[in-house]
Scaffold this active site. Structure first.
Site, PDB file in Angstrom:
ATOM      1  N   GLU A  76       0.749  -1.614  -0.406  1.00  0.00           N
ATOM      2  CA  GLU A  76      -0.306  -0.157   0.104  1.00  0.00           C
ATOM      3  C   GLU A  76       1.001   1.290  -0.262  1.00  0.00           C
ATOM      4  O   GLU A  76       0.675   2.017  -1.207  1.00  0.00           O
ATOM      5  CB  GLU A  76      -0.817  -0.286   1.360  1.00  0.00           C
ATOM      6  CG  GLU A  76      -1.551   1.801   1.600  1.00  0.00           C
ATOM      7  CD  GLU A  76      -3.175   1.115   2.202  1.00  0.00           C
ATOM      8  OE1 GLU A  76      -2.934   0.132   3.249  1.00  0.00           O
ATOM      9  OE2 GLU A  76      -2.979   2.056   2.598  1.00  0.00           O
ATOM     10  N   ASP A  96      -0.679  -4.944   3.575  1.00  0.00           N
ATOM     11  CA  ASP A  96      -1.651  -3.358   3.940  1.00  0.00           C
ATOM     12  C   ASP A  96      -1.041  -3.593   5.193  1.00  0.00           C
ATOM     13  O   ASP A  96      -1.277  -4.529   5.727  1.00  0.00           O
ATOM     14  CB  ASP A  96      -3.039  -4.009   3.806  1.00  0.00           C
ATOM     15  CG  ASP A  96      -3.489  -3.148   4.487  1.00  0.00           C
ATOM     16  OD1 ASP A  96      -3.175  -1.853   5.269  1.00  0.00           O
ATOM     17  OD2 ASP A  96      -4.540  -2.536   4.079  1.00  0.00           O
ATOM     18  N   ILE A  98      -1.120  -1.409   7.580  1.00  0.00           N
ATOM     19  CA  ILE A  98      -1.343  -1.245   8.679  1.00  0.00           C
ATOM     20  C   ILE A  98      -3.582  -1.282   7.795  1.00  0.00           C
ATOM     21  O   ILE A  98      -4.058  -0.108   7.316  1.00  0.00           O
ATOM     22  CB  ILE A  98      -1.871  -0.607   9.975  1.00  0.00           C
ATOM     23  CG1 ILE A  98      -0.680  -0.599  11.086  1.00  0.00           C
ATOM     24  CG2 ILE A  98      -2.807   0.244  10.816  1.00  0.00           C
ATOM     25  CD1 ILE A  98      -0.629   1.011  11.676  1.00  0.00           C
ATOM     26  N   ASP A  99      -3.840  -2.189   8.647  1.00  0.00           N
ATOM     27  CA  ASP A  99      -5.027  -2.439   7.822  1.00  0.00           C
ATOM     28  C   ASP A  99      -6.051  -1.240   8.854  1.00  0.00           C
ATOM     29  O   ASP A  99      -7.155  -2.130  10.135  1.00  0.00           O
ATOM     30  CB  ASP A  99      -5.701  -3.393   7.277  1.00  0.00           C
ATOM     31  CG  ASP A  99      -8.029  -3.178   6.296  1.00  0.00           C
ATOM     32  OD1 ASP A  99      -7.501  -2.147   5.189  1.00  0.00           O
ATOM     33  OD2 ASP A  99      -8.513  -4.069   6.911  1.00  0.00           O
ATOM     34  N   THR A 101      -6.360   2.439   9.478  1.00  0.00           N
ATOM     35  CA  THR A 101      -5.863   3.859  10.004  1.00  0.00           C
ATOM     36  C   THR A 101      -6.683   4.481  10.401  1.00  0.00           C
ATOM     37  O   THR A 101      -5.972   5.377  11.296  1.00  0.00           O
ATOM     38  CB  THR A 101      -4.742   4.327   8.686  1.00  0.00           C
ATOM     39  OG1 THR A 101      -4.127   3.158   8.053  1.00  0.00           O
ATOM     40  CG2 THR A 101      -3.787   5.395   9.285  1.00  0.00           C
ATOM     41  N   ASP A 223      -6.516  -4.035   0.431  1.00  0.00           N
ATOM     42  CA  ASP A 223      -6.894  -4.163   1.881  1.00  0.00           C
ATOM     43  C   ASP A 223      -7.779  -5.464   1.705  1.00  0.00           C
ATOM     44  O   ASP A 223      -8.044  -5.979   2.879  1.00  0.00           O
ATOM     45  CB  ASP A 223      -8.101  -3.573   1.685  1.00  0.00           C
ATOM     46  CG  ASP A 223      -7.969  -1.512   1.816  1.00  0.00           C
ATOM     47  OD1 ASP A 223      -7.032  -1.703   2.217  1.00  0.00           O
ATOM     48  OD2 ASP A 223      -8.549  -1.213   0.499  1.00  0.00           O
TER      49      ASP A 223
HETATM   50  O1  LIG Z   1      -6.457   2.648   5.023  1.00  0.00           O
HETATM   51  P1  LIG Z   1      -6.413   1.480   5.083  1.00  0.00           P
HETATM   52  O2  LIG Z   1      -6.556   1.549   6.862  1.00  0.00           O
HETATM   53  O3  LIG Z   1      -5.277   0.546   5.229  1.00  0.00           O
HETATM   54  O4  LIG Z   1      -7.626  -0.017   4.713  1.00  0.00           O
HETATM   55  C1  LIG Z   1      -9.620   0.530   4.845  1.00  0.00           C
HETATM   56  C2  LIG Z   1      -9.720  -0.220   5.877  1.00  0.00           C
HETATM   57  O5  LIG Z   1      -9.804  -1.093   5.371  1.00  0.00           O
HETATM   58  C3  LIG Z   1     -11.081   0.287   5.486  1.00  0.00           C
HETATM   59  O6  LIG Z   1     -11.749  -0.238   6.602  1.00  0.00           O
HETATM   60  C4  LIG Z   1     -12.639   1.140   4.191  1.00  0.00           C
HETATM   61  O7  LIG Z   1     -12.809   1.762   4.216  1.00  0.00           O
HETATM   62  C5  LIG Z   1     -10.676   1.502   3.521  1.00  0.00           C
HETATM   63  O8  LIG Z   1     -11.805   1.174   1.743  1.00  0.00           O
HETATM   64  C6  LIG Z   1      -9.719   1.058   3.108  1.00  0.00           C
HETATM   65  O9  LIG Z   1      -8.923   1.700   2.517  1.00  0.00           O
HETATM   66 MG   LIG Z   2      -6.631  -1.056   4.524  1.00  0.00          MG
HETATM   67 MG   LIG Z   3      -3.030   0.443   5.511  1.00  0.00          MG
END
Ligand SMILES: O=P([O-])([O-])O[C@@H]1[C@H](O)[C@H](O)[C@@H](O)[C@H](O)[C@H]1O
Ligand SMILES: [Mg+2]
Ligand SMILES: [Mg+2]
Length: 284
Positions: A76, A96, A98-99, A101, A223
């Site tokens: 990412e 990813d 940290i999913d 953030t 993601d």
């Molecule tokens: O940016 P990130 O925290 O890795 O990832 C996000 C998370 O998964 C979030 O739940 C989702 O609604 C977003 O579409 C993603 O982009």
């Molecule tokens: Mg994510």
């Molecule tokens: Mg992320």
């Protein structure tokens, strides 16, 4: 053991080990009161990244490179810095760091900060909920059989919660479609809606049978790549919001307990198509 099985096992072992190390880094950052000062924005003012996202991604890439020098990466934060987002036939780690953030930044935690990575073509995958210290690696064991019917059961009524989710949107036409879809699906009988703030954890909730459905448009390949394997292995169904086969680069996904539930929801959704992760535009 065949050579490819050896490579799969080695990749899984490595993914689990590096996810645990990443978890230590994430938990240490959670203790650090000052970390929100390290927040930056990416594609827009609501697209956040922290120093921890970047450090964790580098930790994973360096560690995998030293073990598997020929493997490729889609990360990412690397893509955000200009690296290509291309899937080839080579083993590719989709990362990813940290999913969730947007939950990590204000310390809204409760199991929503995690690390996910997957080695495409080997189907090695890890989704690690760092705060809960819960590793989603094996559909046969662990969180998937804790007294709940896992994904793949024949349950076709919405007896549990289902989790739609939407990332921040600036286009009013897209927001109209999101609300219109939500209005349509709310008229179906369901017990409630939730969202964990993490696409990967939402999908693991489907895999473990905690919820029956999750859908989202606007997610990225990193993601959902690892969690897609977790859902499939638990017997769940993955589709595009159009009803077609899921395409991880399309940024649209439905993950459901079974096909009946997925299809009922898809009939209620207004489809929209963000720019694909791989930039391909021919007819998709
Ligand atoms: O940016 P990130 O925290 O890795 O990832 C996000 C998370 O998964 C979030 O739940 C989702 O609604 C977003 O579409 C993603 O982009
Ligand atoms: Mg994510
Ligand atoms: Mg992320």
């Amino acid at each position: 053991m065949s050579e490819s099985r050896d490579l799969w096992q080695d990749s899984m072992d490595h993914a689990v080990a590096v996810a645990r190390k990443s978890g230590e880094m994430i938990r240490a950052a959670v203790q650090n009161q000052d970390r929100s000062s390290l927040v930056q924005t990416k594609s827009s003012a609501v697209d956040l990244v922290t120093e921890t996202d970047q450090k964790v991604e580098q930790l994973i890439i360096q560690s995998v490179k030293s073990k598997f020098p020929t493997h490729k990466f889609i990360g990412e934060e690397s893509v955000s810095s200009g690296e290509p987002c291309v899937l080839t036939s080579d083993p590719t780690w989709i990362i990813d760091p940290i999913d969730g953030t947007t939950n990590f930044v204000p310390r809204v935690l409760g199991g929503v900060v995690l690390n996910s990575d997957t080695c495409h073509r080997l189907n090695a995958r890890v989704v690690y909920s760092a705060i809960e210290d819960k590793m989603y690696t094996d559909a046969e064991r662990g969180p998937f059989v804790t007294g709940r019917p896992p994904a793949g059961s024949s349950q076709t009524m919405f007896t549990k919660r289902w989790w739609p989710q939407s990332s921040a949107q600036q286009d009013p036409d897209v927001v109209d479609k999101i609300f219109s879809s939500l209005r349509n699906v709310l008229t179906l009988l369901c017990t409630g809606i939730r969202g964990a703030g993490s696409a990967a954890l939402n999908m693991c909730a489907v895999a473990s049978g905690s919820v029956e459905l999750y859908y989202e448009t606007g997610i990225h390949v990193w993601d959902v790549a690892a969690a897609s394997v977790v859902v499939s292995e638990a017997g769940g169904v993955l589709l595009d919001t159009t009803g077609g086969a899921v395409d991880l680069m399309s940024r649209r996904i439905v993950a459901a307990n079974n096909k009946t539930i997925a299809t009922r929801i898809i009939q209620q959704l207004q489809v929209y198509s963000p720019e694909r992760d791989d930039g391909v535009t021919d007819g998709k």
